[in-house]
Design an enzyme around this catalytic site. Structure first.
Site, PDB file in Angstrom:
ATOM      1  N   ARG A 186       0.677  -1.366  -0.218  1.00 23.85           N
ATOM      2  CA  ARG A 186      -0.001  -0.037  -0.086  1.00 23.85           C
ATOM      3  C   ARG A 186       0.871   1.250   0.208  1.00 23.85           C
ATOM      4  O   ARG A 186       1.971   1.174   0.818  1.00 23.85           O
ATOM      5  CB  ARG A 186      -0.927  -0.051   1.236  1.00 23.85           C
ATOM      6  N   ALA A 206      13.587   1.264  -2.804  1.00 26.49           N
ATOM      7  CA  ALA A 206      13.368   0.032  -3.695  1.00 26.49           C
ATOM      8  C   ALA A 206      12.839  -1.080  -2.410  1.00 26.49           C
ATOM      9  O   ALA A 206      13.376  -1.144  -1.562  1.00 26.49           O
ATOM     10  CB  ALA A 206      14.622  -0.503  -4.310  1.00 26.49           C
ATOM     11  N   HIS A 242      21.035   0.262 -25.652  1.00 27.92           N
ATOM     12  CA  HIS A 242      20.425  -1.144 -26.377  1.00 27.92           C
ATOM     13  C   HIS A 242      21.186  -2.422 -26.461  1.00 27.92           C
ATOM     14  O   HIS A 242      22.543  -2.313 -26.841  1.00 27.92           O
ATOM     15  CB  HIS A 242      20.045  -0.791 -27.899  1.00 27.92           C
TER      16      HIS A 242
END
Ligand code: NDP
Length: 460
Positions: free
Chosen positions: A206, A342, A437
């Site tokens: 939450r 985190a 990438h």
């Protein structure tokens, strides 16, 4: 009036030690510090550090599964040796504890390995009865796990206890749906414990972004945690060496260990605050202003005992800012409005900074750039795991209000994303950044069009 010290710090955790070291080492203050337990406090001894090492240890089965998907057909983890791991963990914590002590002493801090309480506005009394006077006192005693007050809750363990167990339970129950319950469920499950988690709400974590919470909730089930939502224990009892848990829906189940991860409370009990008139908030936290100063001018407080943002880096910043302000003639405040954090789950972590989508739309129009995809690495291995990259952008200013990442290494990614966002960057800054990438994070700089826009302000 002369004092024994310029500063006396109660508590040798992250916030207290940083304040003491900076005050003594950089600003030449005479500093004393009392710690009743091990130097390093919650984060080092019974929190972030051992927890993260356990997260690393617990990910082996997931890695083996992934590697089987890459052609390592025999990849298996075998049995997890808790005793071997705990021995190494104890050594590591002792090393860190010694480093904390050594660094503080090198800076000139005098450490008392005893409990301390406040005797008056300028005096601290140590457990052996000696009294130390100080011009300033800093309270940095942290918090303690809270129990939920149901019959038999003395049979339950709390987060501190996991690191001290001689052996892992065969079957365990985590109670709660916050940081600790979700991380512990991930750890125990990964270490081979038959793990259940009971949370009274309908989705874990939450306060975090809803889309990310949905993914975290799904992941817990996917990795094999028996997640029971809308359920909470109402009674515990001991039965033949196991713990019988009666739940709110009338069902009963049996576990070898039950852990409460139901929040933490400021550790202000027995601190002698009544001798000083330091004001507390209804939660029991010490009330402080933006300079971490309490209602008594000579007494300051930092870290979890003030219940502002209960995270180690915040306590460290608060302690450092306090020392610079009071002893370094460099007044500094700490920003509490934009703090990245985190939650260490597996395989996906949850990294977050700024407003959630729900908060942002409650404040006004917001463009939501959200990409949910199967990352290359796990998709190749045959996993259905999903990654989320989300940016919340204020249409009028183009400013990035929040960023939420769910996926492997989200903690590392959010730390980097937090830099431009803290600087007040715009979505155009993200767009102007060349992609790396192939990475998962490149999605953050390649989301061209909003996934949705919330126009009118709605209450979150
Ligand atoms: P949290 O506040 O995150 O979560 C507490 C959980 O317990 C919530 O799910 C809450 O439910 C539930 N709960 C509270 N009271 C009851 C009750 N009476 N009955 C049933 N359930 C209840 O606390 P944690 O203990 O998980 O962690 C404490 C703090 O430690 C965190 O706030 C965080 O600051 C810090 N921490 C940070 C970590 C990190 O940065 N990775 C890791 C671990 C801890 P509900 O949501 O319904 O209120």
């Amino acid at each position: 009036m002369t004092f024994d010290y310029d500063l006396f710090v109660i508590g040798g955790g992250s916030g207290g030690v940083r304040a003491a070291r900076i005050a003594a080492g950089e600003h030449g203050a005479r500093v004393g510090l009392a710690e009743e337990s091990r130097m390093g406090g919650t984060c080092v001894i019974r929190g972030c550090v051992p927890k993260k090492l356990m997260i690393f240890a617990s990910q082996a089965p997931l890695l083996a599964e992934e590697m089987r998907g890459y052609g390592w057909q025999q990849a298996q983890t075998g049995h997890f040796d808790w005793t071997a791991f705990r021995g190494k963990l104890d050594e590591e914590l002792t090393r860190l504890e010694n480093a904390y002590t050594r660094n503080a002493e090198r800076a000139g801090v005098q450490i008392f390995h005893q409990r301390a309480r406040l005797a008056d506005h300028h005096t601290v009394e140590l457990a052996d009865g000696t009294r130390k006077s100080a011009k300033h006192i800093l309270i940095a005693v942290g918090g303690r796990p809270a129990r939920i007050g149901i019959p038999g809750d003395e049979h339950a363990l709390v987060s501190d206890d996991l690191f001290l167990m001689d052996e892992l339970p065969r079957r365990a129950l985590l109670v709660g749906g916050g940081f600790i319950a979700c991380e512990y469920a991930t750890i125990l499950n990964g270490m081979g414990v038959d793990t259940s988690q009971a949370y009274r709400g309908d989705m874990v974590l939450r306060g975090f972004d809803l889309e990310a919470r949905e993914m975290a909730t799904q992941q817990l089930t996917d990795i094999g945690v028996d997640l029971r939502l809308g359920l909470t224990p109402v009674r515990l009892s001991k039965e033949a060496g196991r713990i019988a848990v009666q739940f709110s829906d009338g069902s009963t189940d049996h576990f070898d260990a039950v852990f409460f991860a139901t929040g933490r409370s400021p550790y202000t009990g027995g601190l002698g605050l009544e001798n000083t008139g330091v004001r507390l908030r209804p939660t029991g936290a010490i009330e402080v202003d933006e300079w971490s100063q309490s209602s008594v001018p000579s007494i300051f407080a930092v870290g979890d005992v003030t219940d502002r943002v209960n995270l180690t880096p915040v306590a460290i910043r608060e302690g450092h800012a306090f020392a610079d302000t009071i002893f370094g003639a460099r007044p500094r405040k700490v920003r509490h409005d934009l703090v990245a954090s985190a939650v260490y789950l597996r395989p996906g972590e949850l990294g977050s900074i700024g407003l959630t989508e729900e908060e942002a739309r409650g404040r006004g129009p917001v463009d939501v750039y959200s990409a949910v995809f199967r990352p290359m690495r796990s998709m190749f291995a045959g996993s259905n795991a999903r990654t989320l990259m989300k940016l919340l952008v204020e249409p009028e200013t183009d400013r990035v209000l929040g960023c939420h990442i769910f996926g492997p290494e989200a903690g590392e990614m959010i730390q980097i994303a937090a830099i431009p966002i803290t600087m007040g960057c715009t979505k155009a800054d993200f767009d102007a950044t060349m992609a790396v990438h192939p990475t998962a994070a490149e999605e953050l700089v390649t989301m061209r069009h909003p996934t949705r826009r919330h126009d009118a302000a709605k209450v979150a």
